[in-house]
Enzyme design. Structure first.
Site, short mmCIF file in Angstrom:
data_model
loop_
_atom_site.label_atom_id
_atom_site.label_comp_id
_atom_site.label_asym_id
_atom_site.label_seq_id
_atom_site.Cartn_x
_atom_site.Cartn_y
_atom_site.Cartn_z
N ASP A 154 27.56 53.36 47.58
CA ASP A 154 28.06 52.10 48.15
C ASP A 154 28.01 52.13 49.68
O ASP A 154 28.17 53.19 50.29
CB ASP A 154 29.51 51.89 47.67
CG ASP A 154 29.96 50.45 47.79
OD1 ASP A 154 29.14 49.60 48.18
OD2 ASP A 154 31.14 50.18 47.51
N GLY B 157 24.93 47.84 52.71
CA GLY B 157 24.99 46.59 53.47
C GLY B 157 25.77 46.76 54.77
O GLY B 157 25.33 46.31 55.84
N ARG C 200 20.27 43.61 55.42
CA ARG C 200 20.79 44.43 54.32
C ARG C 200 19.69 45.27 53.67
O ARG C 200 19.92 46.38 53.22
CB ARG C 200 21.46 43.54 53.27
CG ARG C 200 22.75 42.89 53.77
CD ARG C 200 23.33 41.96 52.71
NE ARG C 200 23.67 42.68 51.49
CZ ARG C 200 24.79 43.37 51.32
NH1 ARG C 200 25.69 43.42 52.28
NH2 ARG C 200 25.03 43.99 50.19
N HIS D 136 19.45 49.24 52.23
CA HIS D 136 19.02 49.72 50.91
C HIS D 136 17.86 50.72 51.05
O HIS D 136 17.80 51.72 50.36
CB HIS D 136 18.62 48.55 50.02
CG HIS D 136 19.78 47.67 49.66
ND1 HIS D 136 20.97 48.16 49.21
CD2 HIS D 136 19.93 46.31 49.70
CE1 HIS D 136 21.82 47.15 48.98
NE2 HIS D 136 21.20 46.03 49.28
N THR E 135 25.62 45.40 36.27
CA THR E 135 25.44 44.10 35.60
C THR E 135 25.95 42.97 36.50
O THR E 135 25.55 41.82 36.34
CB THR E 135 26.21 44.09 34.25
OG1 THR E 135 27.50 44.66 34.45
CG2 THR E 135 25.48 44.88 33.19
N TRP F 94 23.56 41.05 39.75
CA TRP F 94 22.72 39.84 39.65
C TRP F 94 23.30 38.70 40.47
O TRP F 94 22.59 37.73 40.77
CB TRP F 94 22.58 39.39 38.20
CG TRP F 94 21.87 40.37 37.31
CD1 TRP F 94 22.43 41.13 36.33
CD2 TRP F 94 20.46 40.69 37.31
NE1 TRP F 94 21.47 41.91 35.73
CE2 TRP F 94 20.24 41.65 36.30
CE3 TRP F 94 19.36 40.27 38.05
CZ2 TRP F 94 19.00 42.20 36.02
CZ3 TRP F 94 18.12 40.81 37.78
CH2 TRP F 94 17.94 41.76 36.78
N ARG G 153 24.06 38.72 43.46
CA ARG G 153 23.61 38.77 44.86
C ARG G 153 22.46 37.78 45.07
O ARG G 153 21.79 37.39 44.12
CB ARG G 153 23.14 40.19 45.19
CG ARG G 153 24.29 41.14 45.11
CD ARG G 153 23.93 42.53 45.57
NE ARG G 153 25.13 43.33 45.54
CZ ARG G 153 25.41 44.34 46.33
NH1 ARG G 153 24.54 44.70 47.25
NH2 ARG G 153 26.54 45.00 46.23
N LEU H 181 16.85 69.26 36.20
CA LEU H 181 17.88 68.23 36.41
C LEU H 181 17.55 66.94 35.64
O LEU H 181 16.43 66.45 35.72
CB LEU H 181 17.95 67.92 37.91
CG LEU H 181 18.82 66.74 38.34
CD1 LEU H 181 20.30 67.08 38.20
CD2 LEU H 181 18.52 66.34 39.79
N ARG I 187 32.24 58.30 45.16
CA ARG I 187 31.97 56.93 45.63
C ARG I 187 32.02 56.93 47.14
O ARG I 187 33.00 57.38 47.75
CB ARG I 187 32.98 55.93 45.08
CG ARG I 187 32.63 54.50 45.54
CD ARG I 187 33.40 53.42 44.86
NE ARG I 187 32.81 52.11 45.17
CZ ARG I 187 32.91 51.03 44.46
NH1 ARG I 187 33.61 51.05 43.34
NH2 ARG I 187 32.34 49.90 44.84
N ARG J 174 37.41 52.32 43.78
CA ARG J 174 37.35 51.64 42.49
C ARG J 174 36.30 52.31 41.63
O ARG J 174 35.39 52.94 42.14
CB ARG J 174 36.90 50.18 42.68
CG ARG J 174 37.86 49.26 43.32
CD ARG J 174 37.31 47.83 43.25
NE ARG J 174 36.15 47.66 44.13
CZ ARG J 174 36.23 47.36 45.42
NH1 ARG J 174 37.40 47.20 45.99
NH2 ARG J 174 35.13 47.20 46.14
N GLU K 148 36.76 64.45 38.10
CA GLU K 148 37.43 64.54 39.39
C GLU K 148 36.82 63.44 40.26
O GLU K 148 35.59 63.28 40.31
CB GLU K 148 37.17 65.90 40.04
CG GLU K 148 37.78 67.06 39.27
CD GLU K 148 39.31 66.99 39.21
OE1 GLU K 148 39.93 66.53 40.18
OE2 GLU K 148 39.86 67.39 38.17
C1 FPP Z 1 25.68 49.39 47.32
O1 FPP Z 1 25.63 48.98 48.67
C2 FPP Z 1 24.39 49.74 46.83
C3 FPP Z 1 23.70 49.09 45.84
C4 FPP Z 1 24.19 47.87 45.15
C5 FPP Z 1 22.39 49.54 45.40
C6 FPP Z 1 22.11 51.01 45.46
C7 FPP Z 1 20.67 51.12 45.54
C8 FPP Z 1 19.95 52.00 46.30
C9 FPP Z 1 20.56 53.10 47.05
C10 FPP Z 1 18.48 51.86 46.40
C11 FPP Z 1 17.66 51.78 45.12
C12 FPP Z 1 17.91 52.85 44.16
C13 FPP Z 1 17.07 53.83 43.72
C14 FPP Z 1 17.56 54.67 42.59
C15 FPP Z 1 15.76 54.14 44.28
P1 FPP Z 1 26.12 47.50 49.02
O2 FPP Z 1 24.92 46.66 49.15
O3 FPP Z 1 27.11 47.04 48.00
O4 FPP Z 1 26.79 47.75 50.39
P2 FPP Z 1 28.01 46.92 51.01
O5 FPP Z 1 29.18 47.08 50.05
O6 FPP Z 1 28.25 47.61 52.32
O7 FPP Z 1 27.55 45.51 51.16
#
Ligand code: FPP
Length: 253
Positions: free
Chosen positions: A37, A40, A50, A54, A83, A86, A88, A148, A201, A207, A220
């Site tokens: 997380d 963004g 954003r 990513h 889920t 979507w 976004r 792995l 996280r 959460r 843990e």
């Molecule tokens: C959360 O950050 C992240 C995601 C919803 C997507 C996680 C995806 C990647 C790291 C890239 C693609 C994955 C792979 C496996 C190649 P956020 O956008 O919710 O950040 P914010 O809470 O700061 O807005």
């Protein structure tokens, strides 16, 4: 240093032995689950779109997979798309899908060489066809690997997973006395895998967000304020050192 230069340097960096030295190999988790997380917010802090967050996040996917594999961790589950994601904007959803395809296309040879086995959790039939095809190729190519296991949770939700388990019990007419913890575990998408020992996280949110609701019962939990694109080797080592110091009692004394 520019983001691109950092990314390029990051990719070429050799394993940081100082980081690895802090980790007690006898006390590693068998299964690590991660909610990645803060992409963004990381981008916003830098005045970037954003999508740049990513993209930088994908570099950390590389880092955590490489480090988990090098350390001999058996299972790594990454929450790549929930889920609920979507909801976004369409262009962000499409960026995430493209990054996934790009990642799998580029990395598959190296992952395969390292003996990594790719699996997915979640309903991937709802994804665009090219994404499904690339995922299927990665899963098929690495099916018999014994290193792995990386579970990519894509269009995954813990409640949806549990709903599917209950439906299956009913449609298959499983006798109620057969529905015990072992049966449920075998009906989950993580069937045959140990439950996560450690759930990480990033980004300061505390959460579970519909992630592995059944499987995380005794995990843990490790929360850090660090945004996912900054979750580097040293940060992962910190989480593993913290885990090694936990007193796990599983309800006992
Ligand atoms: C959360 O950050 C992240 C995601 C919803 C997507 C996680 C995806 C990647 C790291 C890239 C693609 C994955 C792979 C496996 C190649 P956020 O956008 O919710 O950040 P914010 O809470 O700061 O807005």
């Amino acid at each position: 240093m520019g983001v691109l230069a950092g990314i390029l340097l990051g990719r070429r960096r050799r394993p940081n032995t100082q980081v690895y030295d802090q980790i007690d190999r006898e006390k590693l988790p068998a299964h690590v689950a991660v909610i990645m997380d803060g992409n963004g917010r990381w981008a916003k802090q830098r005045g970037l779109p954003r999508s740049a967050g990513h993209r930088a996040g994908v570099e950390r996917v590389r880092t955590i997979i490489r480090m988990s594999s090098d350390l001999g961790i058996r299972y790594l589950t990454l929450y790549a798309f929930s889920t609920e994601n979507w909801k976004r904007p369409a262009d962000e959803v499409s960026t995430l899908m493209s990054l996934l395809v790009e990642y799998l296309t580029k990395e598959l040879p190296e992952l395969h060489e390292k003996g990594v086995r790719i699996r997915t959790l979640g309903d991937i039939t709802a994804l665009p066809e090219d994404v499904q095809a690339e995922i299927a190729r990665a899963v098929e190519t690495t099916r018999n690997n014994t290193g792995l296991t990386v579970n990519m949770a894509i269009n995954y939700g813990g409640r949806q997973e549990l709903v599917a388990v209950v439906r299956r019990a009913l449609t298959e007419g499983v006798p109620p006395e057969k529905v015990d913890e072992a049966w449920i575990s075998s009906a989950l998408q993580t069937a045959g895998e140990p439950d996560p020992d450690l759930m990480i996280r990033t980004s300061g949110e505390m959460r579970i967000s519909n992630f592995l609701l059944y499987q995380l019962a005794y995990a843990e939990l490790y929360f850090t304020d660090t945004y996912w694109p900054d979750f580097d080797e040293a940060e992962y080592a910190k989480a593993l050192v913290d885990f090694a110091g936990r007193d796990r009692r599983f309800g006992g004394v």
